[in-house]
Design a protein around this motif. Structure first.
Motif, PDB file in Angstrom:
ATOM      1  N   GLY A 114      -4.987  18.013   3.031  1.00 18.69           N
ATOM      2  CA  GLY A 114      -6.219  17.792   2.294  1.00 18.69           C
ATOM      3  C   GLY A 114      -6.013  17.706   0.800  1.00 18.69           C
ATOM      4  N   LEU A 115      -4.950  18.337   0.307  1.00 21.58           N
ATOM      5  CA  LEU A 115      -4.623  18.278  -1.112  1.00 21.58           C
ATOM      6  C   LEU A 115      -3.703  17.115  -1.447  1.00 21.58           C
ATOM      7  N   SER A 116      -3.295  16.345  -0.449  1.00 21.76           N
ATOM      8  CA  SER A 116      -2.304  15.304  -0.704  1.00 21.76           C
ATOM      9  C   SER A 116      -2.631  14.029   0.068  1.00 21.76           C
ATOM     10  N   LEU A 117      -1.795  13.694   1.042  1.00 18.79           N
ATOM     11  CA  LEU A 117      -1.907  12.391   1.692  1.00 18.79           C
ATOM     12  C   LEU A 117      -3.026  12.308   2.721  1.00 18.79           C
ATOM     13  N   GLY A 118      -3.487  13.452   3.218  1.00 16.44           N
ATOM     14  CA  GLY A 118      -4.666  13.420   4.069  1.00 16.44           C
ATOM     15  C   GLY A 118      -5.883  12.983   3.282  1.00 16.44           C
ATOM     16  N   GLN A 119      -5.992  13.475   2.062  1.00 17.83           N
ATOM     17  CA  GLN A 119      -7.065  13.047   1.159  1.00 17.83           C
ATOM     18  C   GLN A 119      -6.952  11.550   0.878  1.00 17.83           C
TER      19      GLN A 119
ATOM     20  N   GLU B 212       5.964  11.162   0.452  1.00 22.73           N
ATOM     21  CA  GLU B 212       5.594  10.728   1.795  1.00 22.73           C
ATOM     22  C   GLU B 212       6.557  11.239   2.861  1.00 22.73           C
ATOM     23  N   GLU B 213       7.850  11.168   2.589  1.00 26.43           N
ATOM     24  CA  GLU B 213       8.791  11.540   3.645  1.00 26.43           C
ATOM     25  C   GLU B 213       8.868  13.052   3.843  1.00 26.43           C
ATOM     26  N   VAL B 214       8.785  13.813   2.767  1.00 25.37           N
ATOM     27  CA  VAL B 214       8.810  15.270   2.932  1.00 25.37           C
ATOM     28  C   VAL B 214       7.547  15.750   3.632  1.00 25.37           C
ATOM     29  N   LEU B 215       6.380  15.234   3.216  1.00 29.23           N
ATOM     30  CA  LEU B 215       5.128  15.726   3.794  1.00 29.23           C
ATOM     31  C   LEU B 215       4.839  15.136   5.167  1.00 29.23           C
TER      32      LEU B 215
ATOM     33  N   LEU C  32      15.557   9.164   4.743  1.00 33.26           N
ATOM     34  CA  LEU C  32      14.246   8.530   4.711  1.00 33.26           C
ATOM     35  C   LEU C  32      13.747   8.424   3.265  1.00 33.26           C
ATOM     36  N   VAL C  33      13.992   9.456   2.479  1.00 35.61           N
ATOM     37  CA  VAL C  33      13.630   9.418   1.056  1.00 35.61           C
ATOM     38  C   VAL C  33      14.379   8.287   0.357  1.00 35.61           C
ATOM     39  N   VAL C  34      15.672   8.174   0.643  1.00 35.79           N
ATOM     40  CA  VAL C  34      16.480   7.109   0.041  1.00 35.79           C
ATOM     41  C   VAL C  34      15.939   5.741   0.440  1.00 35.79           C
ATOM     42  N   ALA C  35      15.667   5.552   1.737  1.00 36.52           N
ATOM     43  CA  ALA C  35      15.177   4.260   2.221  1.00 36.52           C
ATOM     44  C   ALA C  35      13.848   3.896   1.587  1.00 36.52           C
ATOM     45  N   HIS C  36      12.929   4.827   1.580  1.00 33.67           N
ATOM     46  CA  HIS C  36      11.598   4.569   1.015  1.00 33.67           C
ATOM     47  C   HIS C  36      11.698   4.266  -0.470  1.00 33.67           C
TER      48      HIS C  36
ATOM     49  N   ALA D  44       8.320   6.205 -10.091  1.00 35.08           N
ATOM     50  CA  ALA D  44       7.178   6.113  -9.175  1.00 35.08           C
ATOM     51  C   ALA D  44       7.652   5.832  -7.752  1.00 35.08           C
ATOM     52  N   ALA D  45       8.680   5.005  -7.621  1.00 37.89           N
ATOM     53  CA  ALA D  45       9.230   4.727  -6.296  1.00 37.89           C
ATOM     54  C   ALA D  45       9.841   5.990  -5.688  1.00 37.89           C
ATOM     55  N   ALA D  46      10.584   6.747  -6.517  1.00 29.95           N
ATOM     56  CA  ALA D  46      11.168   7.997  -6.030  1.00 29.95           C
ATOM     57  C   ALA D  46      10.081   9.000  -5.663  1.00 29.95           C
ATOM     58  N   GLN D  47       9.010   9.043  -6.474  1.00 26.70           N
ATOM     59  CA  GLN D  47       7.893   9.945  -6.163  1.00 26.70           C
ATOM     60  C   GLN D  47       7.293   9.612  -4.804  1.00 26.70           C
ATOM     61  N   ASN D  48       7.073   8.322  -4.543  1.00 23.61           N
ATOM     62  CA  ASN D  48       6.527   7.920  -3.248  1.00 23.61           C
ATOM     63  C   ASN D  48       7.449   8.326  -2.106  1.00 23.61           C
ATOM     64  N   GLY D  49       8.750   8.090  -2.296  1.00 22.94           N
ATOM     65  CA  GLY D  49       9.697   8.427  -1.246  1.00 22.94           C
ATOM     66  C   GLY D  49       9.722   9.914  -0.944  1.00 22.94           C
ATOM     67  N   ILE D  50       9.764  10.731  -2.002  1.00 20.76           N
ATOM     68  CA  ILE D  50       9.805  12.184  -1.805  1.00 20.76           C
ATOM     69  C   ILE D  50       8.498  12.687  -1.204  1.00 20.76           C
TER      70      ILE D  50
END
Length: 256
Positions: free
Chosen positions: A23-28, A165-168, A230-234, A157-163
């Motif tokens: 709810g505080l992140s990607l669910g929102q 999305e893949e971690v969460l 997955l972080v690297v790929a994303h 920004a690309a690294a932020q997206n990778g970290i």
């Protein structure tokens, strides 16, 4: 000498934790994305005549814009730190448990690059097909000012997206759903559908493509128990999309 082990939290507590973290992140983001696609579909213009811009400028003053961009990246990663903190509390050793450590840099980089090619090339074909069928909006991967810091910020920004999305969506969510005794197919479906839903603002092609990506990434995590590839790929996929759009001639991207 005896060592007392912490009792595992009750399932209700873990379930509430998952809802709060998402709810505080990607669910929102997923909920907002659903509202956006409804708004787009009820707009007078066809979906193909609408656009979605990523990495937009926040100020006409370059240094203030840079400050906003860096702050946005920093605060976007706080839910990742929260998820790792909660996993450290139970079951412990979150970084190693998720395979987020730097213990296998060469293998993770090679595996990630292979995954990026596997996902990225068919993904371009899907975006093109969705655009031809009018199922996607026009995507603008970068709308930053022409400044010296634009490319470094796009890479961050690309690294932020990778970290994020893949971690969460993979590491944290799949771990917690396993502890909640969900079946493996249900865990894969939940992770993939969440990924697709928060990309729904792009249109139906973005949704389907990211669901497929989510299934593949979930299967890779179940096989390797490492989120780092997955972080690297994303990150690589997004770097190519963001930086390529920023540096290459606009005529190359008319099909988007």
């Amino acid at each position: 000498m005896t060592v007392e082990l912490a009792a595992p939290p009750r399932r209700r507590i873990l379930g509430n934790e998952v809802l709060l973290v998402l709810g505080l992140s990607l669910g929102q983001s997923a909920i907002y994305s659903l509202v956006r696609i409804v708004a787009r579909l009820t707009d007078e213009r066809p979906l193909s005549e609408q656009s979605a811009a990523l990495n937009v400028s926040q100020s006409v003053r370059p240094w203030l814009d840079l400050t906003y961009q860096l702050l946005g990246i920093f605060f976007a990663l706080l839910p990742v730190l929260l998820a790792l903190h909660l996993l450290n509390r139970y079951p412990g050793n979150a970084v190693r448990r998720l395979g987020l450590d730097a213990g296998r840099p060469g293998r993770d980089l090679a595996y990630g690059a292979g995954l990026a090619a596997l996902i990225g090339l068919p993904g371009l074909a899907l975006v093109w097909a969705a655009a031809q069928l009018g199922l996607n909006v026009s995507l603008v991967p970068s709308a930053l000012q022409d400044t010296w810091w634009a490319v470094p910020v796009l890479i961050l920004a690309a690294a932020q997206n990778g970290i994020l999305e893949e971690v969460l969506v993979v590491g944290y969510l799949m771990t917690r759903l396993g502890e909640l005794r969900w079946s493996v197919p249900a865990i894969i479906a939940a992770s993939a559908l969440l990924r697709g839903t928060y990309h729904f603002y792009q249109g139906f092609g973005g949704f389907v493509g990211n669901v497929v990506m989510g299934v593949i990434f979930a299967l890779v995590f179940l096989r390797t128990r490492r989120v780092m590839p997955l972080v690297v790929a994303h990150t690589l996929i997004d770097v190519v999309a963001f930086v390529g759009y920023d540096l290459l001639p606009d005529s190359w991207f008319d099909w988007l």
